[in-house]
Scaffold this motif. Sequence first.
Motif, PDB file in Angstrom:
ATOM      1  N   GLN A   1       0.839  -1.191   0.000  1.00 59.83           N
ATOM      2  CA  GLN A   1       0.000   0.000   0.000  1.00 59.83           C
ATOM      3  C   GLN A   1       0.881   1.251   0.000  1.00 59.83           C
ATOM      4  OE1 GLN A   1      -3.437  -0.028   0.000  1.00 59.83           O
ATOM      5  NE2 GLN A   1      -3.470  -2.255   0.010  1.00 59.83           N
ATOM      6  N   ILE A   2       0.424   2.319  -0.631  1.00 63.36           N
ATOM      7  CA  ILE A   2       1.135   3.592  -0.618  1.00 63.36           C
ATOM      8  C   ILE A   2       0.476   4.479   0.433  1.00 63.36           C
ATOM      9  CG2 ILE A   2       1.777   5.640  -1.943  1.00 63.36           C
ATOM     10  CD1 ILE A   2       1.637   3.895  -4.479  1.00 63.36           C
ATOM     11  N   TYR A   3       1.311   5.037   1.322  1.00 67.34           N
ATOM     12  CA  TYR A   3       0.849   5.892   2.417  1.00 67.34           C
ATOM     13  C   TYR A   3       1.506   7.263   2.333  1.00 67.34           C
ATOM     14  CZ  TYR A   3      -0.842   1.629   4.702  1.00 67.34           C
ATOM     15  OH  TYR A   3      -1.489   0.469   4.996  1.00 67.34           O
ATOM     16  N   ALA A   4       0.832   8.275   2.880  1.00 64.39           N
ATOM     17  CA  ALA A   4       1.417   9.615   2.987  1.00 64.39           C
ATOM     18  C   ALA A   4       2.430   9.612   4.125  1.00 64.39           C
ATOM     19  CB  ALA A   4       0.326  10.644   3.279  1.00 64.39           C
ATOM     20  N   SER A   5       3.564  10.301   3.916  1.00 62.78           N
ATOM     21  CA  SER A   5       4.555  10.428   4.986  1.00 62.78           C
ATOM     22  C   SER A   5       4.609  11.852   5.536  1.00 62.78           C
ATOM     23  CB  SER A   5       5.947  10.010   4.490  1.00 62.78           C
ATOM     24  OG  SER A   5       6.381  10.857   3.456  1.00 62.78           O
ATOM     25  N   VAL A   6       3.888  12.784   4.900  1.00 65.79           N
ATOM     26  CA  VAL A   6       3.856  14.181   5.332  1.00 65.79           C
ATOM     27  C   VAL A   6       2.450  14.739   5.155  1.00 65.79           C
ATOM     28  CG1 VAL A   6       6.280  14.639   4.737  1.00 65.79           C
ATOM     29  CG2 VAL A   6       4.507  15.016   3.027  1.00 65.79           C
ATOM     30  N   VAL A   7       2.188  15.898   5.760  1.00 64.44           N
ATOM     31  CA  VAL A   7       0.934  16.611   5.528  1.00 64.44           C
ATOM     32  C   VAL A   7       1.099  17.404   4.242  1.00 64.44           C
ATOM     33  CG1 VAL A   7      -0.619  18.423   6.353  1.00 64.44           C
ATOM     34  CG2 VAL A   7       0.386  16.808   7.973  1.00 64.44           C
ATOM     35  N   GLY A   8       0.155  17.275   3.337  1.00 66.14           N
ATOM     36  CA  GLY A   8       0.239  18.015   2.075  1.00 66.14           C
ATOM     37  C   GLY A   8      -0.888  17.651   1.146  1.00 66.14           C
ATOM     38  N   THR A   9      -0.706  17.984  -0.117  1.00 67.16           N
ATOM     39  CA  THR A   9      -1.724  17.781  -1.146  1.00 67.16           C
ATOM     40  C   THR A   9      -1.390  16.563  -1.988  1.00 67.16           C
ATOM     41  OG1 THR A   9      -2.049  20.167  -1.235  1.00 67.16           O
ATOM     42  CG2 THR A   9      -2.927  18.888  -3.067  1.00 67.16           C
ATOM     43  N   LEU A  10      -2.367  15.669  -2.149  1.00 69.58           N
ATOM     44  CA  LEU A  10      -2.193  14.457  -2.935  1.00 69.58           C
ATOM     45  C   LEU A  10      -2.210  14.780  -4.419  1.00 69.58           C
ATOM     46  CD1 LEU A  10      -2.086  11.360  -3.257  1.00 69.58           C
ATOM     47  CD2 LEU A  10      -4.591  11.371  -3.113  1.00 69.58           C
ATOM     48  N   GLY A  11      -1.246  14.212  -5.126  1.00 63.63           N
ATOM     49  CA  GLY A  11      -1.198  14.365  -6.573  1.00 63.63           C
ATOM     50  C   GLY A  11      -0.654  13.112  -7.217  1.00 63.63           C
ATOM     51  N   VAL A  12      -0.859  12.992  -8.508  1.00 64.40           N
ATOM     52  CA  VAL A  12      -0.317  11.883  -9.287  1.00 64.40           C
ATOM     53  C   VAL A  12       0.295  12.490 -10.540  1.00 64.40           C
ATOM     54  CG1 VAL A  12      -0.822   9.741 -10.519  1.00 64.40           C
ATOM     55  CG2 VAL A  12      -2.072  10.294  -8.427  1.00 64.40           C
ATOM     56  N   THR A  13       1.548  12.157 -10.807  1.00 66.51           N
ATOM     57  CA  THR A  13       2.227  12.666 -12.002  1.00 66.51           C
ATOM     58  C   THR A  13       2.865  11.517 -12.754  1.00 66.51           C
ATOM     59  OG1 THR A  13       4.271  13.077 -10.784  1.00 66.51           O
ATOM     60  CG2 THR A  13       2.744  14.912 -10.970  1.00 66.51           C
ATOM     61  N   SER A  14       3.138  11.758 -14.009  1.00 61.16           N
ATOM     62  CA  SER A  14       3.844  10.789 -14.826  1.00 61.16           C
ATOM     63  C   SER A  14       5.328  10.889 -14.503  1.00 61.16           C
ATOM     64  CB  SER A  14       3.602  11.110 -16.301  1.00 61.16           C
ATOM     65  OG  SER A  14       4.304  10.216 -17.123  1.00 61.16           O
ATOM     66  N   THR A  15       6.016   9.750 -14.409  1.00 60.41           N
ATOM     67  CA  THR A  15       7.453   9.767 -14.173  1.00 60.41           C
ATOM     68  C   THR A  15       8.156  10.336 -15.400  1.00 60.41           C
ATOM     69  OG1 THR A  15       7.607   7.474 -14.931  1.00 60.41           O
ATOM     70  CG2 THR A  15       7.448   7.824 -12.548  1.00 60.41           C
ATOM     71  N   GLU A  16       9.417  10.732 -15.231  1.00 60.41           N
ATOM     72  CA  GLU A  16      10.170  11.371 -16.314  1.00 60.41           C
ATOM     73  C   GLU A  16      10.190  10.543 -17.597  1.00 60.41           C
ATOM     74  OE1 GLU A  16      14.030  12.811 -15.240  1.00 60.41           O
ATOM     75  OE2 GLU A  16      13.274  13.743 -13.426  1.00 60.41           O
ATOM     76  N   ASP A  17      10.279   9.219 -17.451  1.00 63.09           N
ATOM     77  CA  ASP A  17      10.316   8.379 -18.650  1.00 63.09           C
ATOM     78  C   ASP A  17       8.918   8.066 -19.187  1.00 63.09           C
ATOM     79  OD1 ASP A  17       9.358   6.501 -16.860  1.00 63.09           O
ATOM     80  OD2 ASP A  17      11.115   5.208 -16.962  1.00 63.09           O
ATOM     81  N   GLY A  18       7.877   8.515 -18.495  1.00 66.94           N
ATOM     82  CA  GLY A  18       6.514   8.346 -18.971  1.00 66.94           C
ATOM     83  C   GLY A  18       5.934   6.965 -18.826  1.00 66.94           C
ATOM     84  N   THR A  19       6.616   6.064 -18.112  1.00 67.01           N
ATOM     85  CA  THR A  19       6.139   4.687 -18.021  1.00 67.01           C
ATOM     86  C   THR A  19       5.307   4.399 -16.775  1.00 67.01           C
ATOM     87  OG1 THR A  19       8.177   3.984 -16.930  1.00 67.01           O
ATOM     88  CG2 THR A  19       8.101   3.808 -19.340  1.00 67.01           C
TER      89      THR A  19
END
Length: 117
Positions: free
Chosen positions: A50-68
């Motif tokens: 599972q992926i968990y937050a480690s800090v207080v902040g805003t959740l986002g999802v981005t494409s990695t640099e290689d786009g995969t």
Amino acid sequence: DAMTTTATPLPKLEQEIGSTVAPGDRLARSRITKQHKLISGPGTYIKSGQIYASVVGTLGVTSTEDGTNNEVRVTLAGNRQLASEQVLSVGQTVLGKVVRINIMQVTVEIYSQNVGM
């Protein structure tokens, strides 16, 4: 918006993109399959798949640099950087002074990072 730029269609997230999350909040299942590639990014960690937050902040999802892959990340408010983003990385050029040497390590005072050569 950089917070929602993705490489592939997203699997279901536990929280809405753009919502405020706190340390320990479960964000998503970590998956790398042909259809859904979801990995842990800055401000997150993986435990038991599972992926968990480690800090207080805003959740986002981005494409990695290689786009995969799609990277789940938590961004701090006010354009502050996470400590892990301020740490040196392998291959980075620095300006420094050697202050101590022993058999196992060298201690260097670093004056500047990303020095152009």
